[in-house]
Design a protein around this motif. Structure first.
Motif, PDB file in Angstrom:
ATOM      1  N   SER A  10      -8.140  58.896 -27.638  1.00 15.01           N
ATOM      2  CA  SER A  10      -6.770  59.259 -27.271  1.00 15.01           C
ATOM      3  C   SER A  10      -6.068  58.177 -26.465  1.00 15.01           C
ATOM      4  CB  SER A  10      -6.767  60.574 -26.471  1.00 15.01           C
ATOM      5  OG  SER A  10      -7.559  60.444 -25.301  1.00 15.01           O
ATOM      6  N   ILE A  11      -6.815  57.411 -25.678  1.00 15.52           N
ATOM      7  CA  ILE A  11      -6.195  56.358 -24.872  1.00 15.52           C
ATOM      8  C   ILE A  11      -5.548  55.322 -25.789  1.00 15.52           C
ATOM      9  CG2 ILE A  11      -6.621  54.568 -23.140  1.00 15.52           C
ATOM     10  CD1 ILE A  11      -8.919  56.328 -22.092  1.00 15.52           C
ATOM     11  N   THR A  12      -6.144  55.106 -26.941  1.00 14.46           N
ATOM     12  CA  THR A  12      -5.547  54.254 -27.966  1.00 14.46           C
ATOM     13  C   THR A  12      -4.503  55.018 -28.770  1.00 14.46           C
ATOM     14  OG1 THR A  12      -7.489  52.831 -28.177  1.00 14.46           O
ATOM     15  CG2 THR A  12      -6.038  52.972 -30.091  1.00 14.46           C
ATOM     16  N   ALA A  13      -4.801  56.267 -29.108  1.00 18.33           N
ATOM     17  CA  ALA A  13      -3.947  57.042 -30.024  1.00 18.33           C
ATOM     18  C   ALA A  13      -2.585  57.378 -29.427  1.00 18.33           C
ATOM     19  CB  ALA A  13      -4.667  58.333 -30.420  1.00 18.33           C
ATOM     20  N   ASN A  14      -2.481  57.434 -28.112  1.00 17.69           N
ATOM     21  CA  ASN A  14      -1.295  57.994 -27.472  1.00 17.69           C
ATOM     22  C   ASN A  14      -0.093  57.067 -27.385  1.00 17.69           C
ATOM     23  OD1 ASN A  14      -2.593  60.393 -27.108  1.00 17.69           O
ATOM     24  ND2 ASN A  14      -2.988  60.137 -24.926  1.00 17.69           N
ATOM     25  N   VAL A  15      -0.144  55.911 -28.013  1.00 18.70           N
ATOM     26  CA  VAL A  15       0.995  54.991 -27.958  1.00 18.70           C
ATOM     27  C   VAL A  15       1.239  54.400 -29.340  1.00 18.70           C
ATOM     28  CG1 VAL A  15      -0.337  52.911 -27.397  1.00 18.70           C
ATOM     29  CG2 VAL A  15       2.025  53.122 -26.582  1.00 18.70           C
ATOM     30  N   SER A  31      -7.725  61.191 -30.914  1.00 14.04           N
ATOM     31  CA  SER A  31      -7.938  61.871 -29.638  1.00 14.04           C
ATOM     32  C   SER A  31      -9.260  62.630 -29.646  1.00 14.04           C
ATOM     33  CB  SER A  31      -6.788  62.837 -29.377  1.00 14.04           C
ATOM     34  OG  SER A  31      -6.953  63.500 -28.152  1.00 14.04           O
ATOM     35  N   GLY A  32     -10.075  62.391 -28.622  1.00 15.50           N
ATOM     36  CA  GLY A  32     -11.353  63.073 -28.496  1.00 15.50           C
ATOM     37  C   GLY A  32     -12.512  62.386 -29.182  1.00 15.50           C
ATOM     38  N   ASP A  33     -12.248  61.281 -29.862  1.00 15.24           N
ATOM     39  CA  ASP A  33     -13.307  60.654 -30.658  1.00 15.24           C
ATOM     40  C   ASP A  33     -14.381  60.008 -29.785  1.00 15.24           C
ATOM     41  OD1 ASP A  33     -14.547  60.105 -33.034  1.00 15.24           O
ATOM     42  OD2 ASP A  33     -13.185  58.505 -33.658  1.00 15.24           O
ATOM     43  N   VAL A  93      -9.342  43.296 -34.685  1.00 17.21           N
ATOM     44  CA  VAL A  93      -9.644  44.679 -34.316  1.00 17.21           C
ATOM     45  C   VAL A  93      -9.892  44.731 -32.815  1.00 17.21           C
ATOM     46  CG1 VAL A  93     -11.204  46.634 -34.573  1.00 17.21           C
ATOM     47  CG2 VAL A  93     -10.675  45.226 -36.557  1.00 17.21           C
ATOM     48  N   PHE A  94      -9.123  45.566 -32.133  1.00 19.35           N
ATOM     49  CA  PHE A  94      -9.300  45.805 -30.699  1.00 19.35           C
ATOM     50  C   PHE A  94      -9.988  47.154 -30.532  1.00 19.35           C
ATOM     51  CE2 PHE A  94      -5.932  42.747 -30.953  1.00 19.35           C
ATOM     52  CZ  PHE A  94      -6.065  41.951 -29.819  1.00 19.35           C
ATOM     53  N   ILE A  95     -11.115  47.172 -29.851  1.00 27.70           N
ATOM     54  CA  ILE A  95     -11.948  48.381 -29.757  1.00 27.70           C
ATOM     55  C   ILE A  95     -12.057  48.857 -28.314  1.00 27.70           C
ATOM     56  CG2 ILE A  95     -14.237  49.356 -30.206  1.00 27.70           C
ATOM     57  CD1 ILE A  95     -14.578  46.951 -32.229  1.00 27.70           C
ATOM     58  N   HIS A  99      -5.887  59.665 -18.909  1.00 26.43           N
ATOM     59  CA  HIS A  99      -4.967  59.058 -19.860  1.00 26.43           C
ATOM     60  C   HIS A  99      -3.905  58.225 -19.138  1.00 26.43           C
ATOM     61  CE1 HIS A  99      -6.551  62.637 -22.057  1.00 26.43           C
ATOM     62  NE2 HIS A  99      -6.717  61.703 -22.980  1.00 26.43           N
ATOM     63  N   LEU A 100      -3.262  57.351 -19.910  1.00 25.66           N
ATOM     64  CA  LEU A 100      -2.293  56.435 -19.328  1.00 25.66           C
ATOM     65  C   LEU A 100      -0.862  56.930 -19.478  1.00 25.66           C
ATOM     66  CD1 LEU A 100      -3.689  53.001 -20.581  1.00 25.66           C
ATOM     67  CD2 LEU A 100      -4.068  54.105 -18.359  1.00 25.66           C
TER      68      LEU A 100
END
Length: 225
Positions: free
Chosen positions: A56-61, A78-80, A100-102, A205-206
């Motif tokens: 989610s930290i990646t997904a939220n933007v 989110s939640g992965d 790829v940024f992980i 989360h951010l």
């Protein structure tokens, strides 16, 4: 004898509780996992893609908006957890992306997946990308701190030693596999090692300010060129 029996019962109860808290499940997938997988696979891939892979930290933007980069692709769910990323990694590899940024692992920690298993999964992720798409540049980002003065995500708080362990292994993995390590963690922590309150509204989360900082780190480090 009664005292010994009582001690034995207490010991068994303690061991049972410990065993219970240590349980973990590699098969967990969030509710929207299958839908997101299907959507990602339906999108066109390009060798110019810059993929952001995580939870989610990646997904939220919206990364293309945040970075003003049309090639940016959001592959966060989110939640992965790391096992979920491994399961859907083929979709990323098939596109042969430029970068790829992980950032993945904090949900593993919250679900009691052992630190060593998380580290091994990071190695598997990197190894599979390198094998399936050798020209893709891989960026491993350290896990962000959390802030236990909030209350919404209690399973994620007070796990600082686990975050530190995973981050140290990420540094080793980056070095061993020729990936680029981006150490985000220090930029986001306050003087007590917690996620700075100006960057979060729930301790995990951010907020927009956090994403702006993240974007600035990537730009100033020349990781996007």
């Amino acid at each position: 004898m009664k005292k010994l029996a009582l001690v034995w019962m207490l010991l068994q109860a303690f061991q049972g509780a410990s065993a219970q808290t240590a349980k973990w499940d590699s098969t967990f997938r969030p509710n929207n996992y299958d839908l997101k997988k299907e959507l990602f696979r339906s999108f066109k891939n390009s060798e110019k893609d810059v993929v952001f892979l995580g939870n989610s930290i990646t997904a939220n933007v919206d990364w293309s908006e945040l970075l003003q980069m049309k090639e940016a692709r959001n592959r966060g769910i989110s939640g992965d957890i790391t096992f979920g990323v491994l399961e859907r990694l083929d979709e990323v590899i098939e596109g042969k992306p430029a970068k790829v940024f992980i950032l993945i692992g904090i949900n593993d920690i919250s679900r009691n997946i052992p630190d060593s298993i998380i580290a091994e999964n990071h190695r598997k992720i990197v190894a599979r990308i390198k094998k399936g798409s050798p020209k893709t540049k891989i960026y491993l980002e350290t896990l962000l701190p959390v802030n236990n003065t909030f209350t919404q995500f209690k399973n994620h708080y007070n796990k600082d030693e686990h975050i530190q362990y995973v981050n140290e292994r990420l540094k080793e993995t980056a070095k061993a596999y020729g990936a680029v390590l981006i150490d985000l963690h220090p930029y986001f922590q306050d003087s007590e090692g917690k996620l700075k309150k100006e960057f979060t509204e729930d301790g995990l989360h951010l907020k927009a300010a956090g994403y702006k900082l993240w974007a600035d780190i990537l730009k100033k480090g020349n990781y996007l060129k």
